[in-house]
Design a protein around this motif. Sequence first.
Motif, PDB file in Angstrom:
ATOM      1  N   PHE A   1       0.822  -1.217   0.000  1.00 20.97           N
ATOM      2  CA  PHE A   1       0.000   0.000   0.000  1.00 20.97           C
ATOM      3  C   PHE A   1       0.858   1.270   0.000  1.00 20.97           C
ATOM      4  CE2 PHE A   1      -2.562  -3.364   1.785  1.00 20.97           C
ATOM      5  CZ  PHE A   1      -3.691  -3.279   0.986  1.00 20.97           C
ATOM      6  N   GLY A   2       2.048   1.167   0.552  1.00 18.55           N
ATOM      7  CA  GLY A   2       2.941   2.324   0.494  1.00 18.55           C
ATOM      8  C   GLY A   2       3.410   2.616  -0.912  1.00 18.55           C
TER       9      GLY A   2
ATOM     10  N   LEU B   1     -10.914   1.287   0.431  1.00 17.40           N
ATOM     11  CA  LEU B   1     -11.784   1.467   1.589  1.00 17.40           C
ATOM     12  C   LEU B   1     -11.494   0.432   2.671  1.00 17.40           C
ATOM     13  CD1 LEU B   1     -15.182   2.284  -0.169  1.00 17.40           C
ATOM     14  CD2 LEU B   1     -13.635   3.857   0.982  1.00 17.40           C
ATOM     15  N   ASP B   2     -11.067  -0.772   2.256  1.00 19.07           N
ATOM     16  CA  ASP B   2     -10.737  -1.798   3.239  1.00 19.07           C
ATOM     17  C   ASP B   2      -9.435  -1.496   3.974  1.00 19.07           C
ATOM     18  OD1 ASP B   2     -12.984  -3.228   2.602  1.00 19.07           O
ATOM     19  OD2 ASP B   2     -11.965  -4.557   1.190  1.00 19.07           O
ATOM     20  N   ASN B   3      -8.661  -0.589   3.432  1.00 20.89           N
ATOM     21  CA  ASN B   3      -7.355  -0.287   4.021  1.00 20.89           C
ATOM     22  C   ASN B   3      -7.187   1.205   4.268  1.00 20.89           C
ATOM     23  OD1 ASN B   3      -5.683  -3.031   3.745  1.00 20.89           O
ATOM     24  ND2 ASN B   3      -6.926  -2.789   1.896  1.00 20.89           N
ATOM     25  N   GLU B   4      -8.216   1.804   4.861  1.00 19.91           N
ATOM     26  CA  GLU B   4      -8.167   3.240   5.165  1.00 19.91           C
ATOM     27  C   GLU B   4      -7.015   3.579   6.106  1.00 19.91           C
ATOM     28  OE1 GLU B   4     -11.848   4.936   6.500  1.00 19.91           O
ATOM     29  OE2 GLU B   4     -12.991   3.558   5.244  1.00 19.91           O
ATOM     30  N   ASP B   5      -6.657   2.627   6.961  1.00 19.02           N
ATOM     31  CA  ASP B   5      -5.581   2.899   7.914  1.00 19.02           C
ATOM     32  C   ASP B   5      -4.233   3.017   7.218  1.00 19.02           C
ATOM     33  OD1 ASP B   5      -5.886   0.215   7.202  1.00 19.02           O
ATOM     34  OD2 ASP B   5      -4.715  -0.450   8.938  1.00 19.02           O
ATOM     35  N   LYS B   6      -4.114   2.487   5.985  1.00 16.03           N
ATOM     36  CA  LYS B   6      -2.848   2.540   5.264  1.00 16.03           C
ATOM     37  C   LYS B   6      -2.846   3.651   4.213  1.00 16.03           C
ATOM     38  CE  LYS B   6      -2.352  -2.353   6.071  1.00 16.03           C
ATOM     39  NZ  LYS B   6      -3.027  -3.568   5.730  1.00 16.03           N
TER      40      LYS B   6
ATOM     41  N   LYS C   1      -8.419  11.201   2.716  1.00 13.92           N
ATOM     42  CA  LYS C   1      -7.929  12.494   2.214  1.00 13.92           C
ATOM     43  C   LYS C   1      -6.923  12.296   1.092  1.00 13.92           C
ATOM     44  CE  LYS C   1      -5.508  16.663   3.737  1.00 13.92           C
ATOM     45  NZ  LYS C   1      -4.807  17.342   4.842  1.00 13.92           N
ATOM     46  N   LYS C   2      -5.990  11.332   1.270  1.00 11.95           N
ATOM     47  CA  LYS C   2      -4.962  11.080   0.258  1.00 11.95           C
ATOM     48  C   LYS C   2      -5.593  10.596  -1.043  1.00 11.95           C
ATOM     49  CE  LYS C   2      -0.899  10.288  -1.516  1.00 11.95           C
ATOM     50  NZ  LYS C   2      -0.058  11.415  -1.994  1.00 11.95           N
ATOM     51  N   VAL C   3      -6.572   9.718  -0.949  1.00 10.18           N
ATOM     52  CA  VAL C   3      -7.219   9.188  -2.158  1.00 10.18           C
ATOM     53  C   VAL C   3      -7.943  10.303  -2.904  1.00 10.18           C
ATOM     54  CG1 VAL C   3      -8.933   7.568  -3.037  1.00 10.18           C
ATOM     55  CG2 VAL C   3      -7.448   6.876  -1.149  1.00 10.18           C
TER      56      VAL C   3
END
Length: 811
Positions: A506-507, A529-534, A538-540
């Motif tokens: 994800f990075g 959406l499943d990886n909002e923590d990563k 806002k970034k998307v």
Amino acid sequence: MAEAEEQETGSLEESTDESEEEESEEEPKLKYERLSNGVTGILQKDAASCMTVHDKFLALGTHYGKVYLLDVQGNITQKFDVSCVKINQISLDESGEHMGVCSEDGKLLLFERSWMSRWKSSVLHEGEGNIRSVKWRGHLIAWANNMGVKIFDITSKQRITNVPRDDVSLRPDMYPCSLCWKDSVTLIIGWGMSVKVCSVKERHASEMRDLPSRYVEIVSQFETEFYISGLAPLCDQLVVLSYVKEVSEKTESEYCARPRLDIIQPLSETCEEISSDALTVRGFQENECRDYHLEYSEGEPLFYIVSPRDVVVAKERDQDDHIDWLLEKKKYEEALMAAEISQKNIKRHKILDIGLAYINHLVAKGEYDIAARKCQKILGKNAALWEYEVYKFKEIGQLRAISPYLPRGDPVLKPLIYEMILHEFLESDYEGFATLIREWPGDLYNNSVIVQAVRDHLKKDCQNRTLLKTLAELYTYDKNYSNALEIYLTLRHKDVFQLIHKHNLFGSIKDKIVLLMDFDSEKAVDMLLDNEDKISIKKVVEELEDRPELQHVYLHKLFKRDHHKGQRYHEKQISLYAEYDRPNLLPFLRDSIHCPLEKALEICQQRNFVEETVYLLSRMGNSRRALKMIMEELHDVDKAIEFAKEQDDGELWEDLILYSIDKPPFITGLLNNIGTHVDPILLIHRIKEGMEIPNLRDSLVKILQDYNLQILLREGCKKILVADSLSLLKKMHRTQMKGVLVDEENVCESCLSPVLPSDAAKPFSVVVFHCRHMFHKECLPVPSMSSPAQFCNICSAKHRGPGSAILEMKK
């Protein structure tokens, strides 16, 4: 049909009859070798005439009347000068201490071993011509002369019987009798072309008189196609040495052919041939029927074929011999199977050697795929042999054939082997190369070497999807995920999302969100959406700023999951819905509580979105304006009526009637729908005299029907109410008529003493209310003039509220 042929080494081998096809040839039952050593020296000076076999030694008779004792290897141990003429037959008893010898001088001599291993001789029989064959078994000796076969019981010193010769036309000196004991009481006689099976039986005591105690019965008899030179038992079968004469096609004259050793199955009146071998013995062209003899060893199935210049030993073939024959016939798979089944019993062969020969045979035939497939089973875990075979396949240009079967775990070959095959495919078959990269573990070869090779090929064909995809897989094996991901995204490959999840990349995708969305927006959004923590919302949204259509897809799915997470973007979403997804604008406006209504109203009015504007006006409290838009812009009386019903506002109905009064179609719609919300008389009174209204009659009928329906509903409700009230009254009456049990356990609710007195003879009064509360009569307050009826103090207090019961008691 197998033939034994003489080799330079002096050994015998079986060969194939050229007249028969290889497929129809049956495997021989016996194998052959020459008895050499001392025998060779004897036969250079003399000629063999007969032989007998014991477990410990052999006895060989010659034409010069000598008897040689030999060990089992053919070495001479003793020599006897028995006669000056040819020895016809020698026979030994089971102990090896007695030896019977017959010769051309007509005598049957008995030799007995005495002290110091010396042999003492005596005449057993003479005077009936030459004795040509003798066989000893147990207490019985059988011999044959020109007249027939005699059987002699050595214990009783009696001759049991005489079996006469059948074919008297044959010269007994040229076609002598052959004898063999199958067991201690069964004698088999072969003479000419006839075989007789004789059984020695005990005579009953009552029949003896002056007769011998035993007699002989012929149990079976059959004819053969050849002259018999020797017989030997083999289980329930017979081994027959046959003398063969054939006619030359050129000269049409008879000549002596090779003798045959046949295995036959005796039947009652005939026999069945099991196998037949033609033997090449020295000087067979000059031999006659009388020159051959067959002897056998009972302890081990060995058969000795004796001719004047040769002694050949035949023995049953073992598993090694069976494998030899299969290999000779190029039946390698059967040979391999036979070796595996009998690996504990084979001595000369190794399973691996047979397997390698099989592989070489398949390669020689051009069956490269089968040969490669067999390598898996034959080579097993032998890495050195695997590598050797791979280089063999490389020499013949068949690396592609062996590639699917190479070991990938246990064992692991040198990396060079795998790289060599990969380079082979890379030069000629990109798809095959890609398949190997997918199937082979990445640690089998030097990854950097293969990566560089693929890059070199991509310089020639930079858009080749197969090579690009394979390069991405190689990068993945090498944990170079960033490069792999870039290729997958360029190719729009379905595995890109799996790669991201599997290796937590994800990075690496924060700057590749647009590419992911372009490839598969649904999967991309779900992953983000499943990886909002990563990757934050806002970034998307920032990454998708230049692609509002993709930004809308992301924010829409975010809103569907959670109405509040993206609340800061709800104002932006109004424009996005209006531009890219109008059908979902109204549901969004209804479900969002963070949407600025003024901004939404402005956008909807700019775009002339009537339905959305109507909703916003009504939500902002401007219902009359919303209704006006429905009437003036949508011209939809049904929608207007529905809107008025939802708002349930009398002023809206008034506005609706005023707007519709000069529009006959609207009046019809109102008449049909407002009957249950507004009195239709209000509308009917306002209709101008003479106005033509479509379907007025039907509308009035519907109004009346609606009115009648309401009357019927009210009457029905009234009936139900009355029935329910009566039913409850009856139930209460039945309940109040029921008796109440009063016993010693009940207490007065006022004084808390037992209601019933302890002395039943004394008078007492008890008051019991329907609520089941009980009181002594004297404990209740005296009824007043204003309220003569008595009530339960407890229940009355509950109904009147706190303290009311106390006040009542004071009164």
